[in-house]
Design a protein around this motif. Structure first.
Motif, short mmCIF file in Angstrom:
data_model
loop_
_atom_site.label_atom_id
_atom_site.label_comp_id
_atom_site.label_asym_id
_atom_site.label_seq_id
_atom_site.Cartn_x
_atom_site.Cartn_y
_atom_site.Cartn_z
N LEU A 33 -5.41 -3.08 10.05
CA LEU A 33 -4.86 -3.29 8.72
C LEU A 33 -5.13 -1.72 8.46
N ARG A 34 -6.10 -1.16 8.40
CA ARG A 34 -6.60 0.27 7.99
C ARG A 34 -5.69 1.25 8.65
N ASP A 37 -2.21 1.10 7.18
CA ASP A 37 -2.51 1.64 5.87
C ASP A 37 -2.04 3.10 6.27
N GLY A 40 1.15 4.25 6.75
CA GLY A 40 1.96 4.49 5.58
C GLY A 40 1.56 5.50 4.72
N GLU A 41 0.26 5.97 4.64
CA GLU A 41 -0.15 7.07 3.92
C GLU A 41 0.60 8.40 4.25
N ARG A 68 0.93 -5.35 4.58
CA ARG A 68 0.53 -3.85 4.69
C ARG A 68 1.76 -3.28 5.42
N THR A 71 4.60 -2.45 3.22
CA THR A 71 4.38 -1.41 2.22
C THR A 71 4.32 0.01 3.40
N ALA A 72 3.71 0.04 4.32
CA ALA A 72 3.82 1.07 5.10
C ALA A 72 5.05 1.67 5.37
N LYS A 75 6.83 3.44 2.61
CA LYS A 75 6.30 4.73 2.32
C LYS A 75 7.05 5.73 3.43
#
Length: 180
Positions: A33-34, A37, A40-41, A68, A71-72, A75
């Motif tokens: 998950l991280r 993220d 995506g960041e 997640r 969302t990624a 981005k």
């Protein structure tokens, strides 16, 4: 500490993409998950290499990973649009994919016909997330044009309701619908 490590990797950029892809593919809970993220960041920096991995992660089925990954993908911007459209066509993501496309905004304009199909296929009440995405992508004018699709009308009307005074250009069609 994991959050800080993720932020540091995101700032490193391209050299950090491969280890993040490996961690994302591991499917092992928080680590995966991280990593998703952080990819995506990193957005456009990692998009060319991360989009296939994010799509694969999305297809895994775990609700947290799906959310997640969507969302990624949003981005990653314009470069993720074709893959997001395909996920929408495959009916593998529903509202999450519609929301991701809406979050991309005008760069996702190629998705509007597929979003309309999604709404029409879920008639009579449709997919309100898809209608809101159309509004985010093409603004009120795209929603006004979408009113012509009978099967999408309910969802589009809900999206227009949320626009308030900004939906003024829809007035002629809204009045016509009211009268019929």
């Amino acid at each position: 500490f994991n959050g800080q490590a993720g932020h540091a990797l995101a700032r490193i950029g391209e050299p950090a993409v491969e280890p993040l892809l490996e961690a994302a593919a591991s499917g092992s809970g928080l680590r995966s998950l991280r990593s998703i993220d952080v990819l995506g960041e990193m957005g456009a920096v990692a998009s060319r290499r991360s989009i296939p991995a994010l799509v694969a992660a999305f297809k895994q089925g775990n609700p947290d990973i799906k959310s997640r990954a969507a969302t990624a993908l949003s981005k990653c911007g314009r470069s993720a649009v074709p893959d997001l459209i395909q996920l929408l066509r495959d009916r593998t993501g529903g509202g999450l994919i519609s929301k991701a496309l809406g979050d991309i905004g005008p760069d996702a304009k190629d998705a509007i016909p597929t979003l309309l199909e999604t709404i029409a296929e879920t008639a009579p009440y449709g997919d309100t997330t898809a209608a809101h995405a159309i509004g985010q992508i093409g603004g009120v004018s795209a929603l006004v044009k979408s009113l012509d699709v009978e099967a999408a009308r309910f969802s589009v009307l809900q999206a227009l309701t949320g626009k308030g005074p900004a939906a003024q250009e829809a007035m002629p069609k809204l009045v016509h619908i009211l009268k019929t």
